[in-house]
Design an enzyme around this catalytic site. Structure first.
Site, short mmCIF file in Angstrom:
data_model
loop_
_atom_site.label_atom_id
_atom_site.label_comp_id
_atom_site.label_asym_id
_atom_site.label_seq_id
_atom_site.Cartn_x
_atom_site.Cartn_y
_atom_site.Cartn_z
N LEU A 250 6.42 -17.66 -8.57
CA LEU A 250 5.68 -17.64 -9.83
C LEU A 250 4.57 -18.69 -9.82
O LEU A 250 4.05 -19.04 -10.86
CB LEU A 250 6.64 -17.90 -11.01
CG LEU A 250 7.76 -16.88 -11.23
CD1 LEU A 250 8.65 -17.30 -12.39
CD2 LEU A 250 7.19 -15.49 -11.51
N CYS A 260 1.84 -11.46 6.60
CA CYS A 260 2.67 -10.38 6.05
C CYS A 260 2.15 -9.78 4.76
O CYS A 260 1.85 -8.59 4.71
CB CYS A 260 4.09 -10.89 5.85
SG CYS A 260 4.90 -11.15 7.43
N LYS A 320 -0.12 -21.65 4.03
CA LYS A 320 0.89 -22.30 3.19
C LYS A 320 1.32 -23.57 3.93
O LYS A 320 1.01 -23.71 5.12
CB LYS A 320 2.09 -21.37 2.94
CG LYS A 320 2.81 -20.95 4.22
CD LYS A 320 3.91 -19.96 3.94
CE LYS A 320 5.20 -20.67 3.67
NZ LYS A 320 6.35 -19.77 3.59
N ARG A 327 -3.63 -17.14 9.52
CA ARG A 327 -3.93 -15.73 9.31
C ARG A 327 -4.10 -15.46 7.81
O ARG A 327 -3.22 -15.77 7.02
CB ARG A 327 -2.83 -14.84 9.91
CG ARG A 327 -2.90 -14.81 11.44
CD ARG A 327 -1.79 -13.98 12.05
NE ARG A 327 -0.52 -14.69 12.11
CZ ARG A 327 0.58 -14.18 12.68
NH1 ARG A 327 0.57 -12.98 13.21
NH2 ARG A 327 1.69 -14.88 12.70
C1 UDX Z 1 5.86 -10.62 13.12
C2 UDX Z 1 6.20 -9.14 13.16
O1 UDX Z 1 6.25 -8.68 14.43
C3 UDX Z 1 5.32 -8.40 12.27
O2 UDX Z 1 5.53 -7.06 12.30
C4 UDX Z 1 5.68 -8.93 10.95
O3 UDX Z 1 5.16 -8.17 9.94
C5 UDX Z 1 5.17 -10.34 10.86
O4 UDX Z 1 5.75 -11.09 11.79
P1 UDX Z 1 4.68 -12.46 14.38
O5 UDX Z 1 5.93 -12.87 15.05
O6 UDX Z 1 4.14 -13.30 13.28
O7 UDX Z 1 4.83 -10.96 13.84
O8 UDX Z 1 3.56 -12.07 15.38
P2 UDX Z 1 2.93 -12.93 16.53
O9 UDX Z 1 3.11 -14.38 16.28
O10 UDX Z 1 1.58 -12.34 16.72
O11 UDX Z 1 3.87 -12.57 17.78
C6 UDX Z 1 3.87 -11.37 18.46
C7 UDX Z 1 4.20 -11.67 19.93
O12 UDX Z 1 4.31 -10.47 20.67
C8 UDX Z 1 3.12 -12.51 20.62
O13 UDX Z 1 3.71 -13.62 21.26
C9 UDX Z 1 2.51 -11.56 21.65
O14 UDX Z 1 2.05 -12.21 22.82
C10 UDX Z 1 3.68 -10.63 21.93
N1 UDX Z 1 3.32 -9.31 22.43
C11 UDX Z 1 2.33 -8.59 21.85
C12 UDX Z 1 4.01 -8.77 23.52
O15 UDX Z 1 4.90 -9.41 24.08
N2 UDX Z 1 3.70 -7.53 23.96
C13 UDX Z 1 2.68 -6.81 23.42
O16 UDX Z 1 2.41 -5.69 23.86
C14 UDX Z 1 1.98 -7.36 22.32
C1 UDX Z 2 6.67 -13.55 3.64
C2 UDX Z 2 8.00 -13.19 2.98
O1 UDX Z 2 8.33 -14.18 2.01
C3 UDX Z 2 9.08 -13.03 4.00
O2 UDX Z 2 10.30 -12.61 3.39
C4 UDX Z 2 8.59 -11.97 4.98
O3 UDX Z 2 9.49 -11.52 5.85
C5 UDX Z 2 7.34 -12.44 5.66
O4 UDX Z 2 6.35 -12.62 4.65
P1 UDX Z 2 5.48 -15.76 4.53
O5 UDX Z 2 4.25 -14.92 4.56
O6 UDX Z 2 5.84 -16.55 5.73
O7 UDX Z 2 6.77 -14.87 4.18
O8 UDX Z 2 5.34 -16.82 3.33
P2 UDX Z 2 5.65 -16.81 1.77
O9 UDX Z 2 6.41 -18.03 1.45
O10 UDX Z 2 6.20 -15.54 1.31
O11 UDX Z 2 4.18 -17.01 1.16
C6 UDX Z 2 3.19 -16.01 1.30
C7 UDX Z 2 1.93 -16.42 0.57
O12 UDX Z 2 2.13 -16.40 -0.84
C8 UDX Z 2 1.42 -17.84 0.89
O13 UDX Z 2 0.03 -17.81 1.04
C9 UDX Z 2 1.81 -18.65 -0.32
O14 UDX Z 2 0.95 -19.74 -0.55
C10 UDX Z 2 1.67 -17.61 -1.43
N1 UDX Z 2 2.52 -17.89 -2.62
C11 UDX Z 2 3.87 -17.89 -2.50
C12 UDX Z 2 1.90 -18.11 -3.86
O15 UDX Z 2 0.67 -18.10 -3.97
N2 UDX Z 2 2.70 -18.34 -4.95
C13 UDX Z 2 4.06 -18.35 -4.86
O16 UDX Z 2 4.71 -18.55 -5.91
C14 UDX Z 2 4.67 -18.12 -3.61
#
Ligand code: UDX
Ligand code: UDX
Length: 431
Positions: A250, A260, A320, A327
């Site tokens: 909130l 995400c 955050k 990203r």
């Molecule tokens: C994750 C989830 O995968 C995504 O779907 C979710 O919504 C958010 O979080 P994240 O772990 O944050 O993604 O992604 P990233 O940090 O980009 O890691 C992906 C990894 O996969 C990288 O280390 C990349 O090198 C690897 N990769 C990518 C492979 O090993 N094979 C590939 O073909 C492509």
């Molecule tokens: C999110 C989800 O929370 C997690 O469950 C999912 O699997 C991956 O995506 P994440 O993106 O790592 O996690 O961070 P989160 O704490 O959810 O914050 C997302 C964004 O919302 C940030 O930019 C944060 O600053 C913003 N936020 C969060 C607000 O602006 N207000 C809030 O009250 C909470």
């Protein structure tokens, strides 16, 4: 069961750690040799509190291995988690090329039954596509199951969320897959939902889109609070005591960023359009979020007259606190706009780094917060790192050109900041 994790980013590395911590033998596979080399030494390639220590512990105990050799890795493991990224394409649809690559690799190199578990966030219906991709790549018709097991990890709190999950969602039509996953996660005492793959996939999107909706709602409400001279944080406290609402998510601010929420809300909207259903509310959630940073920027511009040639200290770059992930960080859009308006931007973030992109060349990146504040005519706080709250703002005033503070995360106490001589504006946190 021997477990393979494909993709060792935020989600893959955390999943590998939690399964090793639960007693399983785990291998992380990634196409990026640099990341794998660091992980082999027990070192992480990104910032996530406590994760490196736990990875290092299991690398040294021998329970956690890392490799780039997909042929051997796929052949030697029974349960394979897909944790590769699923970024947004320019049209808003999720880009599934890495998931497809992982599925085809599994199909091609499998030599026995495999349980394939999708942790990456993937659009509804992807489980069926993964089955098709694996089958098409198989050299021999080995049996396999595919289950959806979405992650709910918050960056900055990934270890806590992984070790104490609030739920485990399994989407599969296979009793054997359910049984294997129940065994894999048997140490966790939390509610389970075992359901159809499509339902599991939608639970993930629906959860993130709902949380994003809460945030955009509070961000709009904050504008009304500004007009009414009401503090939105107090309103949130009052609302949050209602168990039907809950106190989390909130916080009004500069809007949501990260890997995400932006992509998941957009993908859910695309899915709904494909099925000729309109999720109007999510269009508005995205619209509010897109413009939220400009709300604070407008306040700063009207105070300064214009940004041209003014020193602006931007505090915080990460989307955050407690992460180095930039990203979709609102700070990036803030900086781009300030540069467009000819501001001289000085940036400080305790861990996050600006991309080496020509667009940011004009930014002065500071190693100390004091450097960023020197001669600043305005401070714009974009990420609520705890250390910003703890600074001696009264004494720091001597460094500033003008004591103008624009708080994009409502981190400071408005009364106190004004009491010590700042022109202070947040987002709906007046009193
Ligand atoms: C994750 C989830 O995968 C995504 O779907 C979710 O919504 C958010 O979080 P994240 O772990 O944050 O993604 O992604 P990233 O940090 O980009 O890691 C992906 C990894 O996969 C990288 O280390 C990349 O090198 C690897 N990769 C990518 C492979 O090993 N094979 C590939 O073909 C492509
Ligand atoms: C999110 C989800 O929370 C997690 O469950 C999912 O699997 C991956 O995506 P994440 O993106 O790592 O996690 O961070 P989160 O704490 O959810 O914050 C997302 C964004 O919302 C940030 O930019 C944060 O600053 C913003 N936020 C969060 C607000 O602006 N207000 C809030 O009250 C909470």
């Amino acid at each position: 069961m021997k477990i393979l994790i494909i993709g060792t980013g935020y989600v893959g590395a955390t999943t590998a750690m939690v399964l090793a911590e639960s007693g399983w033998e785990v291998t992380g596979l990634d196409v990026d040799a640099f990341k794998i080399e660091r992980l082999r030494q027990g070192r992480l390639h990104f910032h996530e509190p406590s994760l490196e220590d736990l990875i290092s512990k299991h690398v040294h105990s021998g329970r956690l291995l890392f490799t780039t050799d997909k042929e051997t890795a796929i052949a030697e493991h029974d349960v394979i988690f897909i944790c590769v990224g699923t970024p947004s394409q320019p049209d808003g649809n999720a880009d599934l090329r890495y998931v497809q690559q992982a599925a085809e690799d599994i199909g091609y190199w499998m030599n026995d039954y495999k349980l394939v578990v999708t942790k990456s966030t993937v659009p509804v219906g992807t489980q069926e596509q993964i089955i098709a991709w694996i089958k098409a790549a198989q050299r021999k018709a080995y049996p396999f199951d595919v289950a959806s097991n979405p992650e709910f990890l918050r960056e900055g709190k990934a270890v806590e969320d992984a070790l104490q999950p609030d739920r485990i969602v399994i989407g599969t039509d296979s009793a054997s897959a359910t049984e294997q996953l129940q065994k894999l996660y048997e140490v966790f005492q939390c509610p389970w939902i075992v359901t159809k793959p499509r339902t599991a996939e939608l639970i993930k999107y629906a959860s993130n889109a709902f949380l994003a909706t809460k945030i955009s709602y509070m961000n709009e409400l904050a504008r009304l609070c500004d007009e009414l001279k009401i503090n939105v944080k107090e309103v949130a406290d009052g609302m949050g005591l209602d168990p039907r609402i809950g106190p989390s998510f909130l916080q009004a601010g500069l809007g949501y960023g990260g890997s995400c929420f932006p992509k998941d809300v957009s993908e859910l909207v695309m899915t709904s359009r494909k099925h000729e259903v309109n999720l109007h509310i999510l269009d508005q959630v995205m619209e509010v979020n897109r413009n939220q940073f400009t709300y604070l920027l407008d306040k700063a511009r009207s105070r300064l007259g214009s940004f041209a040639d003014k020193n602006i200290a931007v505090l915080g770059l990460a989307f955050k606190p407690n992460t180095d992930d930039i990203r979709e960080a609102p700070a990036l859009r803030m900086i781009q706009e300030l540069l467009l308006e000819q501001a001289k931007v000085k940036l400080f973030d305790p861990v996050a780094k600006l991309p080496g992109h020509a667009a940011y060349e004009a930014v002065t990146v500071c190693a100390l917060v004091e450097e960023a504040l020197q001669d600043a005519e305005a401070i714009i706080l974009c990420t609520e790192w705890t250390e910003f709250e703890q600074l001696d703002w009264e004494n720091l005033k001597v460094l500033l050109g003008q004591a103008n503070f624009f708080d994009g995360r409502n981190m400071m106490d408005a009364r106190r900041m004004r009491g010590i001589g700042y022109y202070y504006q947040g987002i709906g946190n007046d009193y």
